[in-house]
Enzyme design. Structure first.
Site, PDB file in Angstrom:
ATOM      1  N   LYS A  62      -4.146 -17.291 -19.991  1.00  0.00           N
ATOM      2  CA  LYS A  62      -3.313 -16.290 -19.315  1.00  0.00           C
ATOM      3  C   LYS A  62      -4.214 -15.337 -18.542  1.00  0.00           C
ATOM      4  CE  LYS A  62       0.986 -14.674 -21.463  1.00  0.00           C
ATOM      5  NZ  LYS A  62       1.473 -13.721 -22.465  1.00  0.00           N
ATOM      6  N   ASP A  96     -10.835   6.622  -9.058  1.00  0.00           N
ATOM      7  CA  ASP A  96      -9.383   6.818  -9.158  1.00  0.00           C
ATOM      8  C   ASP A  96      -8.986   6.978 -10.625  1.00  0.00           C
ATOM      9  OD1 ASP A  96      -6.745   7.045  -8.476  1.00  0.00           O
ATOM     10  OD2 ASP A  96      -6.426   4.908  -8.151  1.00  0.00           O
ATOM     11  N   GLY A 114       2.112  -2.825  -7.421  1.00  0.00           N
ATOM     12  CA  GLY A 114       1.376  -1.565  -7.337  1.00  0.00           C
ATOM     13  C   GLY A 114       1.425  -1.001  -5.939  1.00  0.00           C
ATOM     14  N   ALA A 115       0.802   0.163  -5.772  1.00  0.00           N
ATOM     15  CA  ALA A 115       0.844   0.823  -4.477  1.00  0.00           C
ATOM     16  C   ALA A 115      -0.052   0.133  -3.460  1.00  0.00           C
ATOM     17  CB  ALA A 115       0.446   2.286  -4.618  1.00  0.00           C
ATOM     18  N   GLU A 116      -1.121  -0.555  -3.931  1.00  0.00           N
ATOM     19  CA  GLU A 116      -1.953  -1.235  -2.946  1.00  0.00           C
ATOM     20  C   GLU A 116      -2.168  -2.697  -3.273  1.00  0.00           C
ATOM     21  OE1 GLU A 116      -5.996  -0.240  -2.474  1.00  0.00           O
ATOM     22  OE2 GLU A 116      -6.382   0.084  -4.591  1.00  0.00           O
ATOM     23  N   ALA A 117      -1.825  -3.079  -4.486  1.00  0.00           N
ATOM     24  CA  ALA A 117      -2.013  -4.472  -4.860  1.00  0.00           C
ATOM     25  C   ALA A 117      -0.889  -4.906  -5.783  1.00  0.00           C
ATOM     26  CB  ALA A 117      -3.352  -4.636  -5.574  1.00  0.00           C
ATOM     27  N   LYS A 121       3.289  -6.897 -11.904  1.00  0.00           N
ATOM     28  CA  LYS A 121       3.444  -5.481 -11.573  1.00  0.00           C
ATOM     29  C   LYS A 121       3.212  -5.280 -10.091  1.00  0.00           C
ATOM     30  CE  LYS A 121       2.157  -0.931 -13.277  1.00  0.00           C
ATOM     31  NZ  LYS A 121       2.304  -0.283 -11.977  1.00  0.00           N
TER      32      LYS A 121
END
Lengths: 329, 207
Positions: free
Chosen positions: B20, B118, B6-9, B4
């Site tokens: 996994k 958050d 993400g916006a910062e990671a 995925k």
């Protein structure tokens, strides 16, 4: 073809703009109240300034070669948010034109007008809007019939923070452009509080820390550089998250602080990393102006959102997310 | 494998000694200057790992951490199979029950002075086995102040209003019901007053 005249008077600028339904600005005039060095916008003095220049501006519009006063179909004014005394000046002019020209009166939300004029001039369809000025700092996006505020300042707007800092540093109002100019002379980073709370941000702690460090002997250029890096960093970070969250593919920068080149650069880099297009509102309609009020008035006129005089009280704390937007699907 | 973005990671799905796992890598932001960027990424990586661990200790499900690489701003943690609450919310039949449970977990965090920082419906995962996991503590911290706890709740309220506006009020009320079970009626009352105060501070709040 319809023509709308718009009046803007939320804060330090009294502006009158005339626009047609093709989005062509037929006339745009304005006068801006400039506070003395060491002072900010005194609401009463700004309102007195607006009263003083109102007749002159109306005359200028009347004498335009592009149209006749009787060609105007609607009169719109910024009903809020803003400084009550200043808003009332615009409202009085609008009501007078409404009665003398016998045309419908339209109350426009100032923040909405900044977004709509930005979308018009940039040809943006459905952007995440970064609206930042001396009076507002919000990250806004359209969803489900309204503009939603995804993030906003918990205390003061960025423009206000820059103004107050530069006032403390004995620079002339407005402070933003001066801070930008000085910041270019430095690349020394001084640590300042970086405050992002979820999707919201706060600039008051940053302001206090910056003033303290300046008084403690840090160089003004270094402080200007660091203030920009930290405050814009916060703004861009939240914009990025709103963009990721909503999966939109446009970013639109609007409002007075949009003129800052470093902020533009940062948002552009971020937007491109996400495959989104970055737009910045053209300078002529970036700050407060009458044309944006006129354009939004035209959009509202299509849905017959007209006011009677007794419904036309100013709304100094009117939020953008209270308004239903029928013209976007 | 990139799992995925993400916006910062970015989250990478990898194998760790046959298991996994998710590697959460906070990537460089080209728009920020190097100094500020690294400082933010490092402190968030460190804080997040610490908070994930502390939350788990007090009974709030979070992914188990295998390794922290502060220099490379990465956390190696358990992979949780499930859906974000954001994605499930609109077609959940037992919305209120889930929201009450979410509220209980927030209550647990707050009574142990952990601030998430958050709280959005994207950061809550409903695992296949029904367990509600909290992730993404990157903006969190430890605090006993009513203000910080109030801001946390204000955030989830705003997240509901902006993305699940059709039933935002109902869901937030359910969250507070669950929250009250943990923190008690008196604290709930105090925090409600605080939330109103925080909201009133926002620009142009309609009074």
């Amino acid at each position: 073809m319809k023509i709308c005249l718009g009046i803007e008077s939320t804060a330090h600028t009294l502006g009158i703009g005339v626009i047609n339904s093709e989005g062509k600005i037929l006339k745009q005039v304005q006068k801006t109240f400039i506070p003395e060095i060491g002072g900010g916008i005194h609401p009463r003095k700004a309102a007195e300034h607006h009263f003083k220049y109102a007749r002159e501006l109306i005359k200028e519009v009347k004498n335009s070669n592009n149209f006749n006063l009787k060609d105007i179909n609607y009169v719109a004014f910024s009903q809020g948010p803003g400084l009550g005394v200043c808003l009332r000046v615009g409202a009085v002019i609008a009501r007078t034109l409404h009665q003398t020209l016998n045309i419908p009166l339209i109350g426009v939300n100032h923040c909405l007008a900044h977004l709509e004029i930005g979308k018009l001039f940039c040809d943006a369809k459905d952007p995440i809007c970064v609206y930042t000025s001396g009076g507002n700092t919000q990250i806004i996006g359209f969803d489900g019939g309204r503009y939603r505020v995804f993030g906003e300042t918990l205390d003061i707007p960025i423009g206000n923070m820059l103004d107050v800092f530069s006032r403390e540093a004995h620079l002339q109002h407005p402070g933003g452009p001066k801070v930008e100019k000085l910041a270019k002379l430095s690349n020394k980073f001084v640590e300042l509080p970086y405050t992002v709370k979820g999707m919201d941000f706060s600039f008051s702690g940053l302001l206090t820390a910056a003033i303290n460090k300046l008084e403690a002997g840090e160089k003004l250029e270094d402080m200007c550089f660091s203030i920009q890096e930290v405050s814009f960093g916060m703004l861009v970070e939240v914009t990025e998250r709103a963009l990721a969250h909503t999966e939109k593919n446009e970013v639109l920068l609007t409002g007075g602080v949009a003129a800052n080149l470093r902020l533009q650069e940062m948002l552009k880099i971020m937007a491109e990393e996400h495959g989104a297009t970055f737009y910045v509102v053209p300078k002529q309609v970036a700050g407060d102006n009458g044309a944006m009020i006129a354009w939004t008035g035209l959009l509202q006129a299509n849905y017959r959102q007209f006011l009677k005089i007794d419904e036309s009280n100013v709304l100094p704390k009117w939020r953008i997310d209270e308004i239903e937007i029928p013209w976007i699907n | 494998m990139l799992f995925k973005k993400g916006a910062e990671a970015n989250l990478y799905l990898e194998t760790w000694y046959g298991k996994k796992i998710i590697r959460k890598y906070r990537y460089k932001k080209a728009y920020r200057i190097e100094e500020l960027d690294f400082q933010l990424r490092r402190s968030r990586t460190f804080h997040e790992a610490k908070l994930l661990l502390e939350a788990r200790k007090i009974g709030v499900p979070t992914p188990f951490i295998y390794m922290i690489d502060v220099k490379n701003t990465s956390i190696y943690m358990d992979y949780i199979e499930g859906n974000q609450l954001k994605k499930d919310m609109n077609h959940l039949i037992n919305k209120n029950l889930i929201c009450e449970k979410v509220g209980e977990k927030i209550g647990l965090l707050h009574s142990n002075d952990i601030i998430h920082g958050d709280l959005t419906t994207s950061n809550i995962i409903i695992a296949k086995n029904g367990i509600i996991y909290f992730i993404d503590f990157g903006l969190g911290g430890f605090s006993s102040s009513l203000e910080d706890k109030g801001v946390d709740l204000h955030l989830i309220k705003k997240a509901l209003e902006s993305t699940h506006y059709k039933f935002a009020d109902e869901c937030f009320d359910a969250i507070l019901t669950g929250y009250k079970r943990i923190v008690g009626a008196e604290f709930l009352q105090n925090i409600k007053v605080k939330i109103t105060e925080i909201e009133s501070r926002g620009r142009y709040f309609q009074r």
